[in-house]
Write an enzyme that holds these catalytic residues in place. Structure first.
Site, mmCIF file in Angstrom:
data_model
loop_
_atom_site.group_PDB
_atom_site.id
_atom_site.type_symbol
_atom_site.label_atom_id
_atom_site.label_comp_id
_atom_site.label_asym_id
_atom_site.label_seq_id
_atom_site.Cartn_x
_atom_site.Cartn_y
_atom_site.Cartn_z
ATOM 1 N N ARG A 101 -14.067 12.960 -38.145
ATOM 2 C CA ARG A 101 -13.490 12.540 -39.420
ATOM 3 C C ARG A 101 -14.212 11.276 -39.871
ATOM 4 N NH1 ARG A 101 -8.426 8.950 -40.467
ATOM 5 N NH2 ARG A 101 -8.364 9.108 -42.727
ATOM 6 N N HIS B 114 -11.169 5.918 -48.335
ATOM 7 C CA HIS B 114 -10.691 5.072 -47.241
ATOM 8 C C HIS B 114 -10.882 3.617 -47.694
ATOM 9 C CE1 HIS B 114 -9.778 5.251 -42.694
ATOM 10 N NE2 HIS B 114 -9.639 3.980 -43.045
ATOM 11 N N GLU C 141 -4.033 6.534 -45.973
ATOM 12 C CA GLU C 141 -3.019 5.487 -45.967
ATOM 13 C C GLU C 141 -2.807 4.808 -47.324
ATOM 14 O OE1 GLU C 141 -3.672 2.731 -42.768
ATOM 15 O OE2 GLU C 141 -3.575 4.275 -41.238
ATOM 16 N N ASN D 86 -1.382 9.115 -39.317
ATOM 17 C CA ASN D 86 -1.932 8.014 -38.525
ATOM 18 C C ASN D 86 -0.769 7.282 -37.880
ATOM 19 O OD1 ASN D 86 -4.365 8.718 -39.627
ATOM 20 N ND2 ASN D 86 -4.670 6.812 -40.777
ATOM 21 N N TYR E 25 0.223 4.201 -35.083
ATOM 22 C CA TYR E 25 -0.174 3.124 -34.178
ATOM 23 C C TYR E 25 1.005 2.542 -33.406
ATOM 24 C CZ TYR E 25 -4.865 3.458 -35.907
ATOM 25 O OH TYR E 25 -6.111 3.945 -36.193
ATOM 26 N N GLU F 115 -5.368 9.621 -36.888
ATOM 27 C CA GLU F 115 -5.738 8.351 -36.245
ATOM 28 C C GLU F 115 -4.677 7.968 -35.237
ATOM 29 O OE1 GLU F 115 -6.561 4.881 -38.675
ATOM 30 O OE2 GLU F 115 -7.683 6.130 -40.106
HETATM 31 C C1 FCB Z 1 -5.732 2.093 -39.881
HETATM 32 C C2 FCB Z 1 -6.959 2.317 -40.754
HETATM 33 C C3 FCB Z 1 -8.259 2.364 -39.991
HETATM 34 C C4 FCB Z 1 -8.298 1.336 -38.868
HETATM 35 C C5 FCB Z 1 -7.046 1.415 -38.024
HETATM 36 C C6 FCB Z 1 -7.027 0.464 -36.856
HETATM 37 O O1 FCB Z 1 -4.700 1.560 -40.651
HETATM 38 O O2 FCB Z 1 -6.827 3.525 -41.458
HETATM 39 O O3 FCB Z 1 -9.305 2.186 -40.903
HETATM 40 O O4 FCB Z 1 -8.540 0.083 -39.349
HETATM 41 O O5 FCB Z 1 -5.922 1.190 -38.836
#
Ligand code: FCB
Length: 476
Positions: free
Chosen positions: A90, A134, A179, A308, A310, A378
């Site tokens: 990607r 992006h 995002e 995505n 985290y 992600e």
């Molecule tokens: C996300 C972004 C990506 C990267 C990660 C750590 O929010 O999409 O570009 O910076 O965080």
């Protein structure tokens, strides 16, 4: 041995979960974070080029002007991807390379870069997943109001259609936006990202116009690329947990969930804005930027949703920073985010909570009947060490999140999990944090551009080989 070291050691020998053959394993990057080549072959300026020049905006006064130099070293990147043995890559296309001022004719020299990259990926049997936006808006469009204006949504659809027309013979998978929460709220309300604004109405208009641009781009891509195209959007989603069981903290968590998650998932997946969003911003915006017919476009059926993930968020009630709603930024919703106690963190201080990924996926399937198939586009872990040495925490992070995701896929009625992309292939420019945090499976020496695979790269490569052997054996 500490718990986390023991956990990492166990993870390093663990197999990848038993997802079905056909599951897409991938890794991801984004144009501004890796390409460099900022002034080359007619590329125009993006809002990130300009934001990076603002004193104090980016750690170490860094910029993506050179980054990982992938504009010249893309062959090294393709070798790394092929060596890793993943199915898919990607990456994003930089709008200002294709249209230096965001509108008008296509810049062929800029397009040629992606043409070569896509050819090289296809030759090695790697499936390209192309993100069209992006975060690198052409500065010329920002000068005309940027995402605050409806015109930017039109321009985005035009650009998306042109790129799809040029690459659709080899690219099947398209992601419109990455995002939009970050592009609107972090960029136009918090001011931590480009264009660095701190607005109320403008940021909410940006969120709407990003979504509208997405809807229009879906139609433009389908028109240019035909029925084989598979089109989706990538949203950053996090469960929001009240910091305590008080009514005030519960209400704070609902507010943050509205702004972060449901402002985007409801229109895209259910064709409606969530109840409560207008009430939350009474006095901040009259939402006059919304027009009849917009939601129908925004909610156009998708082939997949990119998630995505985290970390999980914890919300506590807090007084508004600005008492006058008319002067409030859209980020000022009376919420303070707090750190969970006793939870391990990555090098960036982000809580490590694989359960949050499980809950996100289960929550989506529960809330949205007919949810399109999902890719995790992600998920990744940063360290601050500048060395290609052992990275057991990354191995444990990947193993933990894959386990949680596949548990959700088994349990989640209506959840069709198609793939997982690790962020990121290589260390790169981490936006306002500059080059300190390193998310890569491969280390980048920014002085020489040399990429060196880390232990996690070798781990994932070996586990992928073993998984392929296993799934081949169990194929009917
Ligand atoms: C996300 C972004 C990506 C990267 C990660 C750590 O929010 O999409 O570009 O910076 O965080």
């Amino acid at each position: 041995m500490s718990a986390s070291v023991a956990g990492a050691a166990a993870a390093s020998t663990a197999d990848l979960p038993d997802v079905p053959a056909g599951f897409v394993w991938g890794t991801a990057t984004a144009a501004y974070q890796i390409e460099g080549g900022a002034g080359e072959d007619g590329r125009g300026e993006s809002i990130w080029d300009v934001f990076c020049r603002r004193p104090g905006a980016v750690a170490g006064a860094a910029s993506g002007a050179v980054a990982c130099d992938s504009y010249h070293r893309w062959r090294d990147d393709v070798d790394l991807i092929a060596g890793l043995g993943v199915d898919a890559y990607r990456f994003s296309v930089a709008w200002p390379r294709i249209m230096p001022t965001g509108r008008g004719a296509l810049n062929q020299a800029g397009l040629d870069y992606y043409d070569r990259l896509v050819d090289a990926l296809c030759e090695r049997g790697i499936r390209p997943f192309v993100t069209l936006y992006h975060w690198d808006l052409p500065q010329a469009l920002e000068d005309g109001g940027g995402w605050r204006t409806r015109d930017t949504a039109e321009r985005f659809a035009e650009y998306a259609g042109l790129v799809a027309g040029a690459l659709h013979d080899r690219v099947r998978d398209w992601i419109t936006l990455n995002e939009p929460y970050c592009s609107s709220i972090v960029g136009y309300a918090e001011g931590r990202h480009a264009p660095g604004a701190t607005e109320g109405h403008g940021a909410l208009a940006a969120a709407h116009h990003l979504l509208l641009g997405h809807g229009k781009a879906v139609a433009a891509i389908r028109a240019a690329a035909g029925p084989a195209a598979r089109v989706g959007i990538t949203l950053n989603l996090s469960p929001v947990v009240p910091a305590t069981a008080t009514d005030a903290d519960r209400a704070a968590a609902r507010r943050l969930d509205l702004v972060l998650n449901r402002q985007f998932t409801d229109p895209v997946l259910a064709g409606a804005y969530p109840d409560g969003l207008e009430r939350l911003y009474a006095g901040v915006s009259d939402f006059s930027f919304r027009r009849v017919g917009d939601l129908r476009r925004i909610g156009a059926p998708l082939d997949f949703l990119g998630v995505n993930y985290y970390y999980r968020l914890y919300a506590a009630d807090a007084p508004h920073t600005e008492p006058d709603p008319a002067r409030r930024s859209a980020a000022d919703i009376g919420v303070r985010q707090v750190r969970p106690a006793g939870v391990g963190t990555t090098g960036l201080g982000w809580p490590i909570e694989p359960e949050g990924l499980h809950d996100t996926l289960i929550g989506l399937a529960g809330r949205y009947p007919g949810l399109p198939p999902v890719y995790i586009t992600e998920n990744g872990c940063a360290e601050l060490r500048d060395e290609p040495g052992p990275d057991p925490e990354r191995i444990a992070f990947i193993a933990g999140h894959l386990t949680a995701a596949t548990r959700a896929a088994v349990a989640g009625d209506g959840l069709d999990l198609l793939g997982y992309f690790y962020w990121s292939l290589i260390d790169n420019f981490e936006w306002a944090r500059g080059y300190g945090p390193r998310f890569g499976l491969a280390h980048v020496d920014y002085a020489t551009g040399i990429r060196t695979p880390k232990a996690s790269y070798h781990w994932l490569r070996d586990r992928l080989r073993a998984w392929r052997k296993r799934t081949r054996r169990s194929d009917p």
